[in-house]
Design an enzyme around this catalytic site. Sequence first.
Site, PDB file in Angstrom:
ATOM      1  N   ASP A  21       0.828  -1.207   0.000  1.00 31.77           N
ATOM      2  CA  ASP A  21       0.000   0.000   0.000  1.00 31.77           C
ATOM      3  C   ASP A  21       0.867   1.264   0.000  1.00 31.77           C
ATOM      4  OD1 ASP A  21      -2.059  -1.768   0.227  1.00 31.77           O
ATOM      5  OD2 ASP A  21      -2.893  -0.931   2.077  1.00 31.77           O
ATOM      6  N   ASP A  22       0.263   2.366  -0.470  1.00 30.80           N
ATOM      7  CA  ASP A  22       0.764   3.738  -0.278  1.00 30.80           C
ATOM      8  C   ASP A  22       1.874   4.167  -1.231  1.00 30.80           C
ATOM      9  OD1 ASP A  22      -1.031   3.708   1.766  1.00 30.80           O
ATOM     10  OD2 ASP A  22       0.438   3.816   3.391  1.00 30.80           O
ATOM     11  N   HIS A  72       3.614  -2.248   3.284  1.00 32.44           N
ATOM     12  CA  HIS A  72       3.575  -0.861   2.816  1.00 32.44           C
ATOM     13  C   HIS A  72       4.839  -0.509   2.039  1.00 32.44           C
ATOM     14  CE1 HIS A  72       0.415  -0.750   5.879  1.00 32.44           C
ATOM     15  NE2 HIS A  72      -0.056   0.304   5.231  1.00 32.44           N
TER      16      HIS A  72
END
Length: 316
Positions: free
Chosen positions: A119-120, A275
Amino acid sequence: MENERSFQGDARRRRVRRLKRMIVLTALMWMILPVGLSIVLFGKVRALNGQLVETQGYLQRMEEAIARQEQAAGEEPPPEQLSRKEVIVTAPVAGADGQSEDVSAVEPEAAHKVYLTFDDGPSKYTEEILDILDIYDVKATFFVLGKENEYSIEMLKEIAERGHTVGMHSYSHKYADVYRSVDDFSADFYKIYSYILENTGIQSICYRFPGGSSNTISDIDMHVFADFLAEHEIEFYDWNVSSGDGGSVLLDVDTLVQNSTRDIARHETSIILMHDAASRSTTVEALPQIIESILAMEDTVILPITEDTTPVHHIH
């Protein structure tokens, strides 16, 4: 006596003057208040009009990109008045050679299917993550944000060109904005969708809610947003295995490896949350050990998310 009457007269005149000033000020206030409210309302209307124009611009560019893509493939372009739902179709994913592959390809059979998700991103660690995945010849899924700087766009293209799945994680990742209303969620969704399409040619078919579908930030029932995605033939993916790297504390490598691998044997489908963020250096350090541990497990494969992937939902 005369001095007293003079004093009383002066006092009455002062009271009259004060009363007049109060009347004038009150009248002015009632005159200014509607003008001020009108200015505020006018500003809000202009802001809303600006947002509408911006959203329409994204939609137009998205439709034009699809038309160009289909024309390049020798197909007829879509109708001029293409609906939003019609725009979002099965997404191609770029292969290792840069050519698009059909994400509907059947996944291999295995007792345990593992999906590494990041993610991100993109972040300063994206290229290093991609290089590690290449070394072990495994594909992952990157739920990206709308980062417009040159480096991030270059990394987004690199993710696609190396054959990984590109998923949506909202454009802004600002909870208060994304979850303010269905209209706000819709506007953010079309921005991240068109951002990916314009820079990679990929029509993404998977989404991860900021904070997951079980987040406690949204005041609106998350089923409402899930229904919006379903109407547009977009699947959302939560996770059932977490590396733990999303917290405020930077975890050490051993903890990340243990968190990411200890529960895989319990699941037929394991979607691991990690992440791709500038503050998560130990995630990159732990990734080789995580991959090696998973590959060493019996009857277990590492796969990118495709249309055949069984989703994990925190809400039902």
